[in-house]
Design a protein around this motif. Structure first.
Motif, PDB file in Angstrom:
ATOM      1  N   ALA A  30      30.884  58.497  39.047  1.00 53.80           N
ATOM      2  CA  ALA A  30      31.561  58.892  37.808  1.00 53.80           C
ATOM      3  C   ALA A  30      33.059  58.634  37.914  1.00 53.80           C
ATOM      4  O   ALA A  30      33.675  58.102  36.982  1.00 53.80           O
ATOM      5  CB  ALA A  30      31.286  60.362  37.510  1.00 53.80           C
ATOM      6  N   ARG A  31      33.651  58.986  39.039  1.00 54.20           N
ATOM      7  CA  ARG A  31      35.101  58.775  39.195  1.00 54.20           C
ATOM      8  C   ARG A  31      35.453  57.295  39.202  1.00 54.20           C
ATOM      9  O   ARG A  31      36.433  56.874  38.597  1.00 54.20           O
ATOM     10  CB  ARG A  31      35.600  59.449  40.471  1.00 54.20           C
ATOM     11  CG  ARG A  31      35.650  60.942  40.349  1.00 54.20           C
ATOM     12  CD  ARG A  31      36.387  61.577  41.489  1.00 54.20           C
ATOM     13  NE  ARG A  31      36.281  63.015  41.419  1.00 54.20           N
ATOM     14  CZ  ARG A  31      36.688  63.823  42.374  1.00 54.20           C
ATOM     15  NH1 ARG A  31      37.237  63.332  43.475  1.00 54.20           N
ATOM     16  NH2 ARG A  31      36.552  65.115  42.249  1.00 54.20           N
ATOM     17  N   VAL A  32      34.641  56.498  39.892  1.00 59.84           N
ATOM     18  CA  VAL A  32      34.900  55.054  39.951  1.00 59.84           C
ATOM     19  C   VAL A  32      34.732  54.428  38.566  1.00 59.84           C
ATOM     20  O   VAL A  32      35.571  53.647  38.120  1.00 59.84           O
ATOM     21  CB  VAL A  32      33.986  54.384  41.004  1.00 59.84           C
ATOM     22  CG1 VAL A  32      33.979  52.874  40.858  1.00 59.84           C
ATOM     23  CG2 VAL A  32      34.419  54.790  42.411  1.00 59.84           C
ATOM     24  N   ARG A  33      33.646  54.790  37.874  1.00 63.35           N
ATOM     25  CA  ARG A  33      33.435  54.243  36.521  1.00 63.35           C
ATOM     26  C   ARG A  33      34.577  54.618  35.589  1.00 63.35           C
ATOM     27  O   ARG A  33      35.064  53.783  34.816  1.00 63.35           O
ATOM     28  CB  ARG A  33      32.097  54.716  35.946  1.00 63.35           C
ATOM     29  CG  ARG A  33      30.897  53.973  36.525  1.00 63.35           C
ATOM     30  CD  ARG A  33      29.614  54.301  35.782  1.00 63.35           C
ATOM     31  NE  ARG A  33      29.292  55.720  35.790  1.00 63.35           N
ATOM     32  CZ  ARG A  33      28.683  56.356  36.795  1.00 63.35           C
ATOM     33  NH1 ARG A  33      28.332  55.680  37.876  1.00 63.35           N
ATOM     34  NH2 ARG A  33      28.422  57.641  36.718  1.00 63.35           N
ATOM     35  N   ASN A  34      35.035  55.861  35.660  1.00 65.77           N
ATOM     36  CA  ASN A  34      36.149  56.291  34.809  1.00 65.77           C
ATOM     37  C   ASN A  34      37.435  55.565  35.171  1.00 65.77           C
ATOM     38  O   ASN A  34      38.208  55.184  34.287  1.00 65.77           O
ATOM     39  CB  ASN A  34      36.348  57.808  34.906  1.00 65.77           C
ATOM     40  CG  ASN A  34      35.228  58.587  34.262  1.00 65.77           C
ATOM     41  OD1 ASN A  34      34.496  58.065  33.422  1.00 65.77           O
ATOM     42  ND2 ASN A  34      35.067  59.834  34.661  1.00 65.77           N
ATOM     43  N   ALA A  35      37.672  55.376  36.461  1.00 72.97           N
ATOM     44  CA  ALA A  35      38.879  54.664  36.901  1.00 72.97           C
ATOM     45  C   ALA A  35      38.852  53.222  36.408  1.00 72.97           C
ATOM     46  O   ALA A  35      39.863  52.696  35.937  1.00 72.97           O
ATOM     47  CB  ALA A  35      39.003  54.723  38.427  1.00 72.97           C
ATOM     48  N   LEU A  36      37.708  52.568  36.508  1.00 75.50           N
ATOM     49  CA  LEU A  36      37.593  51.187  36.051  1.00 75.50           C
ATOM     50  C   LEU A  36      37.687  51.093  34.531  1.00 75.50           C
ATOM     51  O   LEU A  36      38.291  50.163  33.993  1.00 75.50           O
ATOM     52  CB  LEU A  36      36.275  50.571  36.532  1.00 75.50           C
ATOM     53  CG  LEU A  36      36.178  50.295  38.021  1.00 75.50           C
ATOM     54  CD1 LEU A  36      34.772  49.848  38.383  1.00 75.50           C
ATOM     55  CD2 LEU A  36      37.206  49.265  38.459  1.00 75.50           C
ATOM     56  N   ALA A  37      37.083  52.043  33.844  1.00 76.14           N
ATOM     57  CA  ALA A  37      37.109  52.033  32.375  1.00 76.14           C
ATOM     58  C   ALA A  37      38.539  52.110  31.861  1.00 76.14           C
ATOM     59  O   ALA A  37      38.858  51.538  30.806  1.00 76.14           O
ATOM     60  CB  ALA A  37      36.273  53.183  31.827  1.00 76.14           C
ATOM     61  N   ALA A  38      39.419  52.769  32.614  1.00 78.34           N
ATOM     62  CA  ALA A  38      40.825  52.851  32.216  1.00 78.34           C
ATOM     63  C   ALA A  38      41.455  51.461  32.168  1.00 78.34           C
ATOM     64  O   ALA A  38      42.426  51.237  31.442  1.00 78.34           O
ATOM     65  CB  ALA A  38      41.601  53.751  33.179  1.00 78.34           C
ATOM     66  N   ARG A  39      40.883  50.514  32.910  1.00 79.79           N
ATOM     67  CA  ARG A  39      41.369  49.123  32.922  1.00 79.79           C
ATOM     68  C   ARG A  39      40.447  48.216  32.088  1.00 79.79           C
ATOM     69  O   ARG A  39      40.621  47.017  32.048  1.00 79.79           O
ATOM     70  CB  ARG A  39      41.466  48.635  34.378  1.00 79.79           C
ATOM     71  CG  ARG A  39      41.998  47.240  34.577  1.00 79.79           C
ATOM     72  CD  ARG A  39      43.373  47.090  33.939  1.00 79.79           C
ATOM     73  NE  ARG A  39      43.896  45.752  34.037  1.00 79.79           N
ATOM     74  CZ  ARG A  39      43.739  44.804  33.105  1.00 79.79           C
ATOM     75  NH1 ARG A  39      43.072  45.030  32.027  1.00 79.79           N
ATOM     76  NH2 ARG A  39      44.282  43.622  33.272  1.00 79.79           N
ATOM     77  N   GLY A  40      39.446  48.815  31.458  1.00 78.28           N
ATOM     78  CA  GLY A  40      38.523  48.036  30.631  1.00 78.28           C
ATOM     79  C   GLY A  40      37.470  47.295  31.432  1.00 78.28           C
ATOM     80  O   GLY A  40      36.901  46.317  30.952  1.00 78.28           O
ATOM     81  N   LEU A  41      37.201  47.764  32.650  1.00 79.06           N
ATOM     82  CA  LEU A  41      36.231  47.101  33.521  1.00 79.06           C
ATOM     83  C   LEU A  41      35.023  47.992  33.776  1.00 79.06           C
ATOM     84  O   LEU A  41      35.082  49.204  33.577  1.00 79.06           O
ATOM     85  CB  LEU A  41      36.876  46.732  34.859  1.00 79.06           C
ATOM     86  CG  LEU A  41      38.035  45.747  34.821  1.00 79.06           C
ATOM     87  CD1 LEU A  41      38.657  45.615  36.203  1.00 79.06           C
ATOM     88  CD2 LEU A  41      37.570  44.395  34.315  1.00 79.06           C
TER      89      LEU A  41
END
Length: 153
Positions: A30-41
């Protein structure tokens, strides 16, 4: 009092490595997905860009490297190309093949994602010292290598 003890004492089931990894994996994911989503990835786009970082790769080679269905890869490539993070062109030597190349913007996004993920790692593994982090990474790689996990995303 007994309820408090039960919450701090691990039962045989909750001490199982698979259970511990699944629990931490859900939090980490969840943390990794949220961190990547902040960059649109997404994880898929991150793995794809990562395989392009060292140079152009044929679309078929990406399918093999990522262990995915061709239609799944095409969807990711379409998304990343739309964002300007990669480019596809026909191979001049074989017009049936497509060659995929990371763009400068894609390389920048990949570098930013690396920094973001390092920050997520720092949060997730704050209780571990650097040597313990290296040891954990080595152990998890050993497990992953022995499993031949197949599809990576």
């Amino acid at each position: 009092m007994m309820g408090h003890m039960a919450s701090t004492t691990r039962t045989a089931v909750t001490a199982q490595l698979g259970v511990l990894l699944a629990g931490r994996g859900a939090v980490a994911g969840a943390r990794v997905r949220n961190a990547l989503a902040a960059r649109g990835l997404t994880m898929r786009s991150l793995f794809t860009l990562g395989h392009l970082a060292d140079g152009p790769v044929s679309q078929q080679a990406l399918i093999d490297l990522l262990g995915v269905d061709p239609s799944a890869l095409v969807a990711v490539l379409n998304e990343l190309e739309g964002l300007g993070l990669l480019a596809r062109q026909r191979d001049p030597a074989d017009r049936r093949r497509h060659v995929v190349t990371i763009t400068d913007q894609g390389a920048t996004a990949l570098a930013e994602a690396d920094k973001i993920l390092s920050g997520a790692d720092d949060d997730l593994f704050a209780a571990l010292n650097p040597a313990e982090r290296v040891q954990l990474a080595q152990l998890l790689e050993k497990v992953a290598d022995s499993e031949n996990c197949g599809e990576k995303y």
